[in-house]
Design an enzyme around this catalytic site. Structure first.
Site, mmCIF file in Angstrom:
data_model
loop_
_atom_site.group_PDB
_atom_site.id
_atom_site.type_symbol
_atom_site.label_atom_id
_atom_site.label_comp_id
_atom_site.label_asym_id
_atom_site.label_seq_id
_atom_site.Cartn_x
_atom_site.Cartn_y
_atom_site.Cartn_z
ATOM 1 N N ASP A 113 -1.986 -7.452 -7.451
ATOM 2 C CA ASP A 113 -1.400 -6.193 -6.981
ATOM 3 C C ASP A 113 0.119 -6.282 -6.870
ATOM 4 O O ASP A 113 0.692 -7.355 -6.718
ATOM 5 C CB ASP A 113 -1.980 -5.835 -5.601
ATOM 6 C CG ASP A 113 -1.781 -6.966 -4.587
ATOM 7 O OD1 ASP A 113 -1.955 -8.132 -4.969
ATOM 8 O OD2 ASP A 113 -1.449 -6.679 -3.418
ATOM 9 N N GLU A 114 0.724 -5.115 -6.927
ATOM 10 C CA GLU A 114 2.116 -4.913 -6.525
ATOM 11 C C GLU A 114 3.102 -5.910 -7.137
ATOM 12 O O GLU A 114 3.973 -6.418 -6.449
ATOM 13 C CB GLU A 114 2.230 -4.947 -4.985
ATOM 14 C CG GLU A 114 1.460 -3.829 -4.341
ATOM 15 C CD GLU A 114 1.579 -3.831 -2.817
ATOM 16 O OE1 GLU A 114 1.760 -2.750 -2.260
ATOM 17 O OE2 GLU A 114 1.485 -4.902 -2.197
ATOM 18 N N ASN A 115 2.947 -6.160 -8.402
ATOM 19 C CA ASN A 115 3.947 -6.965 -9.096
ATOM 20 C C ASN A 115 5.099 -6.040 -9.481
ATOM 21 O O ASN A 115 4.906 -5.096 -10.233
ATOM 22 C CB ASN A 115 3.298 -7.594 -10.335
ATOM 23 C CG ASN A 115 4.313 -8.250 -11.238
ATOM 24 O OD1 ASN A 115 5.428 -8.557 -10.820
ATOM 25 N ND2 ASN A 115 3.918 -8.463 -12.485
ATOM 26 N N ALA A 125 0.779 -1.226 0.000
ATOM 27 C CA ALA A 125 0.000 0.000 0.000
ATOM 28 C C ALA A 125 0.816 1.283 0.000
ATOM 29 O O ALA A 125 0.299 2.321 -0.296
ATOM 30 C CB ALA A 125 -0.961 0.025 1.167
ATOM 31 N N HIS A 129 3.373 -11.371 -5.224
ATOM 32 C CA HIS A 129 3.049 -11.843 -3.866
ATOM 33 C C HIS A 129 3.047 -13.365 -3.838
ATOM 34 O O HIS A 129 2.207 -13.975 -3.164
ATOM 35 C CB HIS A 129 1.678 -11.312 -3.420
ATOM 36 C CG HIS A 129 1.702 -9.854 -3.020
ATOM 37 N ND1 HIS A 129 2.147 -9.422 -1.803
ATOM 38 C CD2 HIS A 129 1.338 -8.741 -3.706
ATOM 39 C CE1 HIS A 129 2.058 -8.098 -1.739
ATOM 40 N NE2 HIS A 129 1.566 -7.655 -2.882
#
Ligand code: ACM
Length: 716
Positions: free
Chosen positions: A326-328, A3, A263
């Site tokens: 998310d957040e790759n 985040a 993740h």
């Protein structure tokens, strides 16, 4: 770091907004009938009279009464017994005419809890009887919770006030994400949180099952996933079915999340061949964002995922599957020549395009297994099929934009309960805020929201205290009419809800005492209790820096015992506010402030001694001095104000600097009362200026002088 900056900045803005619009006691709107309902029903009218709850209390059913309804009634009656200390008959009463509560349910509703379930109900209570009508069993379960919340007691005994309620949710998707991957949470934790969710009418458990730090579900097809990716801490398929049944019995859906392609470290421990780099991989122990990513260019990966999701689709009956997304970081992709070659060949111009390619393949796999795909807002791009659900965590605009383009969406931005913001910050965060420019058809795509319990810093011992009671405020935002926005009244009801959640076995209140006793090593804990009531864990992601820990570290320190949204600090703040509003008399709130400050003063030396003798508390050493400084500053300020004596500028500067020192986080906690004490110090120095301005202007002047500096964007 999950985040990162964006969400922090947005949450801070929401927090600031919440603080600004929170009505001061003097501006509270016209009084409404007081009740302890949360969420507030869509329509509610109190009538004259009350229905007594005596030991003859019984429930009867008319119409449809399936096993789920009977079990729901049974649970409700047992809870009522616990609360009233009266013994009631078991099972449904035969004669509706003689029953205190009659449940009239028209039908079972959906066989598998679904997003279009009719959860409405009507509840009529007179001095003779309560009648609960609902089209579905789930509606009846929601109404039973309302009935339980209505029960009050006074000198005449327990009763339900006469009332006429017609209720239905504003949004069909009211979820709680529980991350069981970073820290495993056993079945009993999930179950008690499902009970709490049902109590506040939430209806989606978003089960975040896979992460860099753990793969938490048994796969019979690929047992190396859970065997090597979980330290032995995973849910067996039997346990998964048990949780799903438990949730369904309460009208709660279970949406699993398998976070991909990033993740993903824990997947790769047992299956390094799926990764974008050769490995070997180990379960990640640190918090943060990591590189291990599935290789989207290899057909074996899709064959694997097809078989895996086939297995999971049979296990999880919900229509929706969350694939994360998310957040790759894309770093493994950048370094892999074969992947680069693949991208060139296919004309995929960047990692985003490659992830889109992956998502499209995954989408087909999920569709084949009869599931609708849901993902974090990173997955949103123009050519995505319209039946994909966008889960917005990075901003509200993503949600509105998705809705405008015809995608269903769920909001979590602003509901990040792991960031330790007060309930008020989340409460006013609306998936469809006033002034939204979406057409009604577009707005219908906004399905609701989810509170997110990310689990870097929670264990079974502390997780309830990070979820509850604040999540009840989010539950209300998602169920009740938009106009239900009175922050002060929310807090009044939240305190009642919090206690009632305890009857379901939630540990958010009681575990603090246990943790403090452990920290104190068996010594008298009262000074530590005083401290713990006044401090909060540091907010946002500051804990990462302040207390470098891993997923293997014990989470048993003061910061873990401390809880978000200090009640004592809010009460102190309200009294300080009342005092300032009472200028130039300075009587309102003075007694309460004096009592609180004196208690801090008394506790401080005892706290210092306790800390010295308790090694687990040594990191908290400076806090005893801080408590003493805050008490002294507050007491002196109060004395100046109530005696009408003006302090010198030197006094003010000394006191402000000691308050500022005390306000700095230590041991990863911070004094939630520091800001209010600062206001008192400023007020004491400024009171002579009351001669030049009105009392209201003076108060605004004091507030402005003591306002905290605007938040700076954080550096990681
Ligand atoms: C997220 O917080 N990365 C969804």
């Amino acid at each position: 770091m999950r985040a990162r900056k964006l969400v922090s900045a947005i949450l801070l803005a929401a927090f600031a907004a919440a603080v600004n619009v929170a009505p001061a006691p003097s501006q509270v709107p016209a009084p409404r009938p007081r009740h302890n309902l949360m969420p507030v029903p869509a329509s509610l009218r109190f009538n004259a009279g009350r229905l007594p709850v005596t030991n003859a209390f019984a429930v009867a059913a008319r119409g449809h009464a399936d096993a789920r309804l009977r079990a729901g009634v049974e649970r409700a009656v047992r809870r009522l017994e616990g609360r009233t200390v009266m013994e009631f008959a078991r099972g449904l009463a035969a004669d509706p005419a003689a029953a205190a509560l009659v449940v009239e349910c028209a039908g079972p509703g959906r066989a598998v809890p679904a997003v279009d379930e009719d959860e409405s109900y009507a509840l009529e209570v007179t001095d003779k009887q309560a009648v609960l009508k609902a089209p579905t069993t789930v509606g009846a379960l929601r109404g039973l919770e309302t009935f339980l919340q209505l029960v009050e007691g006074d000198r005449e005994g327990f009763y339900v006030p006469a009332v006429s309620i017609k209720d239905r949710p504003r949004f069909p998707w009211r979820g709680l994400l529980i991350d069981v991957a970073r820290h495993y949470q056993p079945v009993e934790v999930i179950k008690r949180n499902l009970d709490a969710m049902a109590a506040v009418k939430m209806n989606v458990l978003h089960w975040h099952l896979t992460e860099d730090q753990g793969f938490r579900v048994e796969s019979k097809k690929f047992p190396r996933l859970h065997q090597l990716g979980s330290d032995g801490l995973y849910f067996t398929q039997e346990q998964v079915r048990e949780v799903i049944a438990y949730a369904a019995a309460r009208g709660i859906r279970v949406v699993p999340e398998f976070d991909l392609p990033g993740h993903a470290t824990a997947w790769l421990v047992g299956h390094p061949e799926l990764g974008s780099a050769p490995g070997p991989y180990q379960i990640e122990r640190r918090p943060g964002i990591f590189e291990p990513t599935l290789d989207p260019t290899r057909e074996e990966v899709y064959k694997f995922l097809d078989a895996f999701f086939g297995e999971m689709a049979a296990l999880f009956p919900d229509a929706y599957f969350h694939i994360g997304g998310d957040e790759n970081t894309g770093k493994q992709w950048d370094r892999n020549p074969r992947i680069q070659e693949f991208m060139k060949r296919r004309g995929l111009k960047d990692n985003h395009a490659l992830q889109t390619y992956f998502n499209q393949r995954l989408l087909k796999i999920l569709q084949k297994h009869g599931k609708r795909m849901m993902g974090w807002d990173e997955i949103f791009q123009p050519d995505l099929p319209k039946d994909v659900v966008i889960h917005s965590w990075r901003g509200q605009t993503a949600l509105a934009e998705a809705a405008r383009r015809g995608y269903d969406g769920v909001l979590s931005n602003g509901y990040y309960i792991d960031l330790i913001f007060p309930a008020s910050a989340h409460y006013l965060n609306d998936p469809l805020p006033e002034g939204s420019t979406l057409t009604p058809a577009e707005a219908a795509h906004v399905l609701g929201g989810e509170a997110t319990m990310w689990a870097e810093w929670v264990t079974p011992e502390t997780i309830d205290s990070r979820i509850w009671p604040r999540t009840a405020a989010i539950a209300e935002r998602l169920w009740s009419p938009r106009e239900t926005r009175d922050v002060e009244d929310m807090y009044r009801r939240l305190a009642v809800v919090s206690v009632r959640l305890e009857e379901l076995g939630l540990t958010h209140e009681r575990n603090q005492g246990m943790m403090l006793r452990r920290l104190a090593g068996g010594k008298e804990t009262w000074p530590l209790e005083t401290l713990a009531a006044l401090v909060e864990p540091v907010k946002e992601y500051r804990r990462y820096q302040q207390r470098p820990q891993t997923m293997l570290s014990p989470l048993t320190g003061l910061v873990d015992a401390a809880r978000p949204d200090s009640d004592a600090a809010r009460r102190f703040g309200a009294h300080a506010d009342a005092l300032l509003s009472d200028a130039p008399r300075f009587v309102a709130g003075a007694t309460e402030l004096e009592a609180a400050l004196s208690e801090w003063q008394r506790a401080a030396p005892a706290l210092a001694a306790l800390i010295e003798g308790s090694p687990a508390l040594h990191e908290a050493r400076p806090l005893a001095g801080d408590l003493s400084e805050l008490a002294a500053a507050g007491l002196e300020a109060l004395s100046y104000l109530t005696r009408g004596v003006a302090p010198s500028a030197g006094w003010r500067d000394r006191r402000l600097s000691s308050v500022e020192q005390a306000a700095k986080p230590k041991a990863a906690v911070e004094f939630a009362v520091a800001q209010s004490v600062k206001q008192l110090v400023v007020a004491a120095h400024e009171w002579p200026r009351l001669r030049e301005m009105t009392a209201a202007d003076w108060k605004a002047h004091v507030k402005q002088l003591s306002a905290p500096p605007p938040p700076r964007p954080r550096q990681h």
